[in-house]
Scaffold this motif. Structure first.
Motif, PDB file in Angstrom:
ATOM      1  N   SER A 135     -13.451  -7.819  19.950  1.00 43.44           N
ATOM      2  CA  SER A 135     -13.357  -6.654  18.669  1.00 43.44           C
ATOM      3  C   SER A 135     -12.988  -5.529  18.806  1.00 43.44           C
ATOM      4  CB  SER A 135     -14.111  -7.128  16.953  1.00 43.44           C
ATOM      5  OG  SER A 135     -13.484  -8.485  16.893  1.00 43.44           O
ATOM      6  N   ILE A 139      -8.759  -4.344  17.001  1.00 47.82           N
ATOM      7  CA  ILE A 139      -8.708  -4.716  15.927  1.00 47.82           C
ATOM      8  C   ILE A 139      -8.428  -3.301  15.152  1.00 47.82           C
ATOM      9  CG2 ILE A 139     -11.296  -3.196  15.392  1.00 47.82           C
ATOM     10  CD1 ILE A 139     -12.131  -5.535  13.425  1.00 47.82           C
ATOM     11  N   ASN A 190     -10.474 -15.529  17.534  1.00 49.08           N
ATOM     12  CA  ASN A 190     -10.500 -14.335  17.406  1.00 49.08           C
ATOM     13  C   ASN A 190      -9.398 -13.054  18.117  1.00 49.08           C
ATOM     14  OD1 ASN A 190     -12.105 -14.423  15.120  1.00 49.08           O
ATOM     15  ND2 ASN A 190     -14.022 -13.989  16.640  1.00 49.08           N
TER      16      ASN A 190
END
Length: 506
Positions: A135, A139, A190
């Motif tokens: 992440s 991100i 994700n």
């Protein structure tokens, strides 16, 4: 344009979050039933530990974002590119720091989860390391969408990937009950979502490009100064958000942690839904503040008071809904054996009220900067939360830890009041405190009156229908009677009228 994008953000958020809420309830039930309290507890505790490790982010996202609002309003593409490049490199460093913290934190697992097998704890922990680091390295592009009120574009992609994640988890729980595979599904989707957003970013923001940045760039912009103060905020918020689960796991064991996690699953899903609604306004607030060079003018003050009333209306409805629906829903969803005392629910409702009631105030506070102004409030919040949790848990179990959270949340709220009324809404503090006192009275009437009516309803899934109708009508009708004809409500009606006209034109 602000109104249109706010509506788009809200529409996508509501539609996606409602379905994900339902899927989340199914996956939680299957997780508890098919994998048991120990794996469930390991998942909850490790998640909160990594939330704690996120203090390594130092608030760099918040510090850069409030500066980015200013450059977006000025349409300075050069500085926008520089800030985004700084954001990317900062998060790469953060990812490496978190990897180091994760290695250190592994030593504490056996102390925090004494009744969870070591193999289970470390396996779930390792999977979370992979998920978290992915992440942080992928991100960063989302920030531009948030600051330009185009968060709905990310929501579209996240929605599809989250639905696939939930369906895959359901399939694993039912047909391939392997917890390693169960948690690996989340990592895969994700990463997929972030890669798809990265691909779209190049199309939506072609003028944003990577530029060379140095440590001196961070110094010249004064970001290290802001980060030094914001670190206190970050640490305090993290302790506030993570302490209940960690304290419960240590002092209450895996069974009580699962009890708490069941309630948190519902509240987290509902909070995500509410956040999407409120976040739709956050970027607009940033634009309003940075379109002006001084403190709020008369129109801006009207916007503030209107948004503050909206926060209260939302908060009182949420608190009343939890108070009336939490127990009967939990009994129908998980079974009566998983119910916590009504006292816990009452304290939980108060905490939700505090959070939602000052949510718009918090959005103003976030874009104003000046993190040094309320840093000691944040220190006090974190300290009180931890100390009271360990003092009150032996006396009142989970409810005691939650009482500590409410007290800490109120201290945090007081600090945000200090910043907003010093830096923006000068001269309005007395009015704000008077309004909050009235809000507490009407909240008590809303919750008490609605609960008294709901107590007469039958149990089971069918009994939820009349209870929902009571919650939809009673608190909103009472609030309308008290606040519906004031000037703050007049602004909300005016704003709603503009929104309705735009929708009708379409």
């Amino acid at each position: 344009m602000r109104t249109k994008r706010t509506l788009l953000n809200m529409a996508y958020a509501l539609g996606s979050s409602l379905l994900l809420l339902l899927l989340g309830l199914v996956t939680r039930r299957l997780l508890v039933d098919n994998f048991g309290p120990q794996i469930t507890t390991a998942s909850q505790v490790v998640s909160q530990l990594f939330n704690f490790f996120s203090i390594a982010e130092f608030g760099v996202g918040s510090v850069i974002s409030y500066r980015l609002y200013e450059q977006i309003a000025a349409k300075n593409e050069e500085k926008i590119s520089k800030y985004m490049s700084m954001y990317k490199w900062a998060y790469r460093v953060v990812g490496l720091v978190i990897a180091g913290l994760a290695l250190i934190g592994a030593a504490a697992l056996r102390w925090i989860m004494p009744d969870v097998p070591a193999a289970t704890a470390y396996t779930v922990y390792g999977l979370n390391v992979v998920s978290t680091l992915c992440s942080y390295f992928l991100i960063t592009r989302r920030l531009m969408y948030t600051c330009t009120q185009q968060g709905y574009r990310c929501t579209q992609i996240d929605f599809c990937c989250n639905v696939l994640t939930s369906l895959a988890k359901i399939a694993v729980s039912l047909w391939f009950p392997n917890y390693v595979l169960y948690f690996s599904v989340t990592i895969f989707f994700n990463v997929t979502a972030n890669l798809l957003i990265a691909r779209r970013f190049r199309k939506d923001f072609p003028y944003v490009h990577d530029v060379k940045v140095t440590v001196n760039d961070f110094k010249d912009l004064g970001i290290f100064h802001d980060l030094r103060y914001f670190l206190v905020h970050r640490l305090s918020n993290t302790i506030y958000g993570s302490s209940d689960t960690i304290v419960t796991s240590r002092l209450g064991g895996s069974t009580q942690t699962t009890f708490l996690g069941n309630y948190n699953t519902i509240s987290t899903s509902a909070t995500d839904l509410g956040n999407k609604v409120m976040d739709s306004f956050a970027a607009a607030i940033g634009s309003i503040v940075y379109d002006k060079s001084a403190a709020a003018n008369d129109h801006d003050k009207q916007v503030f008071w209107g948004m503050d009333l909206f926060s209260y209306l939302f908060a009182s409805f949420v608190a009343t809904a939890y108070f009336c629906l939490f127990q009967p829903f939990m009994a129908s969803w998980m079974g009566e054996k998983w119910l916590l005392p009504l006292g816990f629910v009452l304290v939980f409702c108060l905490n939700e009220y505090v959070g939602w009631n000052h949510r718009m105030l918090g959005s103003y506070r976030a874009v104003l900067g000046h993190f040094e102004d309320d840093q000691w409030f944040m220190v006090a919040s974190a300290t009180v939360n931890l100390a009271l949790s360990f003092i009150l848990f032996p006396l009142f179990d989970i409810t005691g830890a939650l009482i500590a959270t409410v007290v800490a949340h109120c201290i945090m709220w007081a600090g945000r009041i200090r910043v907003v009324f010093r830096q923006y809404m000068r001269g309005g503090l007395g009015h704000y405190l008077g309004v909050q006192a009235l809000h507490l009275v009407t909240l008590a009437v809303c919750m008490g009156g609605s609960y008294a009516l709901c107590a007469r309803m039958p149990g089971g899934w069918l009994g939820l229908v009349p209870r929902i109708l009571v919650v939809l009508v009673v608190p909103n009708a009472l609030n309308l009677a008290v606040y519906g004809w004031g000037k703050d409500a007049a602004y909300l009606r005016q704003y709603a009228g503009k929104v309705a006209k735009k929708l009708l034109k379409k």
